[in-house]
Design a protein around this motif. Structure first.
Motif, PDB file in Angstrom:
ATOM      1  N   MET A 328      70.780  18.132 -52.034  1.00  0.00           N
ATOM      2  CA  MET A 328      70.973  17.950 -50.589  1.00  0.00           C
ATOM      3  C   MET A 328      70.669  19.229 -49.811  1.00  0.00           C
ATOM      4  O   MET A 328      70.399  19.181 -48.615  1.00  0.00           O
ATOM      5  N   ALA A 368      67.897  12.938 -53.744  1.00  0.00           N
ATOM      6  CA  ALA A 368      68.550  13.860 -52.811  1.00  0.00           C
ATOM      7  C   ALA A 368      67.619  14.243 -51.663  1.00  0.00           C
ATOM      8  O   ALA A 368      68.089  14.679 -50.611  1.00  0.00           O
ATOM      9  N   THR A 371      68.489  12.227 -48.525  1.00  0.00           N
ATOM     10  CA  THR A 371      69.877  12.248 -48.064  1.00  0.00           C
ATOM     11  C   THR A 371      70.105  13.457 -47.156  1.00  0.00           C
ATOM     12  O   THR A 371      69.450  14.485 -47.297  1.00  0.00           O
ATOM     13  N   GLY A 375      67.476  16.821 -46.701  1.00  0.00           N
ATOM     14  CA  GLY A 375      66.511  16.101 -47.522  1.00  0.00           C
ATOM     15  C   GLY A 375      65.089  16.286 -47.025  1.00  0.00           C
ATOM     16  O   GLY A 375      64.778  15.948 -45.879  1.00  0.00           O
TER      17      GLY A 375
END
Length: 425
Positions: A328, A368, A371, A375
């Motif tokens: 992330m 990830a 997200t 991201g």
């Protein structure tokens, strides 16, 4: 054990310094301040990694995707995908997912796939009444498929950093990639019915039309098949497969009469730019990796995790959670390069197949990428389509559910990845 370089790395990333520069700064601090070795070794470690033969596969497969775009193969693949699925409800969204799967064996990069489809497909979807946030979510989330369909660049990086067979990794990604494609297309069908989305084609394409589309795009589809078969039967190495793929792409472009001399310069420029970004991170990470090895950080992390649990199931859950959190905040390729040498000893100690773990790790870090908060796939897609991040996240929520369910399936059903590599031809 000195942890100062790690704190410098995390602080630099938090300040928004480019990842390659942040890694290089952290590594240089160790060599300058340790006093245990000449600082010149920092430069030697940066340069040494460029002598690696397997890394030649990265620019070669990047060039394959660029050549395919200029040769018109990408457009023909989109026509093939539309001929196959365009008559379904939510047809263009289905085309989006299927095209990501087809392009996986060509571009090998989720960011490249997302950027291309955001420019080409999303405007067409918007013109036909699709919600732009939904179109952006489909584009970014389906691009994840392209990283585990061979020859994904992430698989090459993992194989290089973890000393794992790249040929086996290529084989291991095929079945999970197809299953992920089917899951995404099923979700799109459900969402399309709920949203009343119309097909992009009023009637199913005739078999003659499908055959015509297959003839023009079919040659490109032989690239991933040829790569896997060639590596499996020892005709060439993964690196040589990259060169074969480039040559094949050029031949296809010449046959179709779309590849021109004027394309040579932009092909070389785009390949150089994309390759430079990846290799700069690898070079800096090699120097940083020397610091981690010198301080025995991978061994310490392995010991800590193994003391925490000796249960492979719980360990994989723990690692997956850690990778999602890391992904992330850190670009997938950089995280892969940094974490692979640390985690390989841990999973190997508990008997987890490193090929299976490679598919899990690459898939996890790419998920990830869609997200929040950082991201890269999400930002790449939204920057091109102009969709606010908040709207993108709301539209992507159903896709998050499917992606994480698939991650758990791939994690805890290792035969999904290992069946094909272990198959005796």
């Amino acid at each position: 054990m000195s942890l100062l370089p790690i704190f410098i790395l995390l602080g630099a990333i938090a300040l928004g310094i480019p990842v390659a520069i942040a890694i290089g700064m952290a590594g240089m601090i160790f060599f300058v301040m340790s006093g245990a070795m000449p600082a010149e070794i920092f430069i030697q470690r940066i340069v040494a990694v460029t002598h690696s033969f397997p890394l030649l596969a990265v620019p070669l497969f990047v060039m394959t995707g660029v050549v395919m775009n200029h040769a018109g193969i990408t457009r023909r693949m989109m026509d093939l995908a539309e001929a196959m699925t365009g008559h379904w409800r939510g047809g263009l969204a289905q085309v989006n997912v299927l095209l990501s799967t087809l392009m996986g064996g060509v571009a090998g990069s989720a960011n490249a796939d997302a950027a291309m489809q955001a420019r080409v497909l999303v405007p067409e979807m918007s013109a036909r009444g699709y919600d732009k946030a939904f179109s952006s979510a489909v584009t970014a989330c389906s691009a994840i498929i392209s990283v585990i369909i061979p020859p994904g660049i992430g698989l090459i990086l993992y194989g290089f950093m973890g000393d794992v067979s790249i040929g086996r990794l290529f084989l291991a990604g095929i079945v999970p990639g197809i299953v992920l494609c089917m899951a995404m297309m099923s979700l799109v069908m459900v969402l399309s019915r709920r949203g009343g989305m119309k097909p992009s084609l009023e009637r199913p394409a005739s078999w003659q039309e499908r055959w015509s589309s297959l003839k023009t795009a079919g040659l490109a589809l032989l690239v991933p098949i040829g790569i896997v078969v060639g590596i499996r039967f020892g005709f060439f190495t993964p690196t040589e497969a990259g060169a074969m793929a480039v040559a094949f792409a050029v031949i296809i472009g010449l046959i179709l009469r779309e590849l021109k001399w004027r394309h040579v310069r932009p092909i070389l420029e785009q390949t150089s730019q994309a390759t430079a970004v990846v290799l700069l991170v690898i070079c800096m990470a090699n120097a940083f990796g020397f610091y981690m090895t010198w301080e025995r950080i991978p061994a310490a992390v392995a010991d800590w995790m193994l003391k925490l649990t000796a249960d492979p199931v719980f360990l994989l859950l723990l690692i997956n959670l850690m990778l999602v959190l890391v992904g992330m905040f850190l670009e997938g390729s950089a995280a892969l390069i940094l974490l692979t040498p640390i985690l390989i000893p841990v999973v190997s100690a508990l008997g987890i197949d490193p090929v299976h773990f490679g598919i899990v790790m690459v898939l996890n870090l790419t998920i990830a990428g869609v997200t929040p908060p950082l991201g890269t796939l999400m930002f790449t897609t939204c920057a091109i389509t102009g969709v606010p991040i908040g709207r993108f996240i709301r539209a992507a929520l159903p896709f998050y559910g499917v992606l994480f369910a698939m991650l758990l399936l791939v994690t805890f059903v290792p035969q999904l990845s290992l069946w094909l590599p272990n198959l005796k031809f």
